[in-house]
Enzyme design. Sequence first.
Site, PDB file in Angstrom:
ATOM      1  N   GLY A  64       0.782  -4.999   0.988  1.00 38.70           N
ATOM      2  CA  GLY A  64      -0.351  -5.152   0.071  1.00 38.70           C
ATOM      3  C   GLY A  64      -0.019  -5.953  -1.179  1.00 38.70           C
TER       4      GLY A  64
ATOM      5  CB  ALA B 218      -0.883  -0.027   1.237  1.00 34.28           C
TER       6      ALA B 218
ATOM      7  CD  GLU C 189       1.570  -5.054   6.061  1.00 32.60           C
ATOM      8  OE1 GLU C 189       2.316  -5.965   6.486  1.00 32.60           O
ATOM      9  OE2 GLU C 189       0.972  -5.126   4.974  1.00 32.60           O
TER      10      GLU C 189
ATOM     11  CD  GLU D 209      -2.206  -7.188   3.074  1.00 35.46           C
ATOM     12  OE1 GLU D 209      -1.764  -6.102   2.629  1.00 35.46           O
ATOM     13  OE2 GLU D 209      -2.917  -7.251   4.085  1.00 35.46           O
TER      14      GLU D 209
END
Length: 267
Positions: A113, A68, A136, A116
């Site tokens: 991300g 992200a 993260e 993910e």
Amino acid sequence: MKEYKYFLIDIADYVATVTINNPKALNALSSPVVEEMISVIEELSAMTDEVRCVVITGAGEKSFVAGADIKEMYEMDPAQGKAYGILGSKAFQMIENMPQPVIAAVNGFALGGGCELAMACDIRIAADTASFAQPECGLGIIPGFAGTQRMARLCGKGFAKMMIYTCNRIKADEALAVGLVQKVVPLEELLPTAKKMASKIASNSPNAVKLAKSAINQGYEMDFVSGNLYESNLFGLCFANSDQVEGMGAFVNKGKATFTGKPLPKK
Ligand code: CAA
């Protein structure tokens, strides 16, 4: 298809190759990138006549997706953080629920991300140069695009906790050993391998592949008996589609099946 700023899409022989194209930020998933991703998924999901399998990769040789967008998140308050998490999770659930299978061709960093996103795909093929991490907790956040959920389901709770608590980065061969990826190939063979697998999938009944995807995905979240019943219902539905007549007819008549995925006319 529409013109996209952050996505390149090539469709050939029933296979759509989708390249996330934000290389200056190592293909990071800023909100505008995720918004576009949702639109790309919507378009491809509606194109079942032309697209039977999707390959997702990242632009360049360095990164699949570096996560992200940290610069965007730096300024966020709790409500904005939650909205961003929901947006990314929505996009990834849409990938998981596409009628067509999606293969992640992981060409480099699959971080946060990015890892993910790969986990939301049906199958992951990694270049030998790829690496995976959930960094993260080192940024003061937790995975927000369903990493805590999918990694535990895919590779077990212990592995997910080790990856998420430590933020350690693992290489492609380690990812293969724990089942995070299904195949590792040299970088130059990554897209040809992914496209070849996609073509093989596209040569089978699109109706059966779609129902098999649903049976595995939905059944996985149920107890065994309920999942088995769900499978039986979908198994029955196969017999309402011309692909069953085509596939079994080809076997019986010693011919070759050509599938269309079209429903049989109602009797
Ligand atoms: N967000 C925003 N920008 C990013 C980015 C990210 N996740 N990852 C890389 N970039 C940008 C860098 O800021 C840099 O831009 P500038 O040139 O403008 O500074 C550019 O991409 C190139 O990156 P680097 O110079 O850092 O390249 P490198 O080769 O030295 O390092 C890297 C590569 C190890 C991937 C490093 O960029 C990195 O650690 N990136 C962050 C990875 C990360 O922590 N991802 C998780 C994000 S959090 C998340 O994803 C939350 C969630 O679950 C939803």
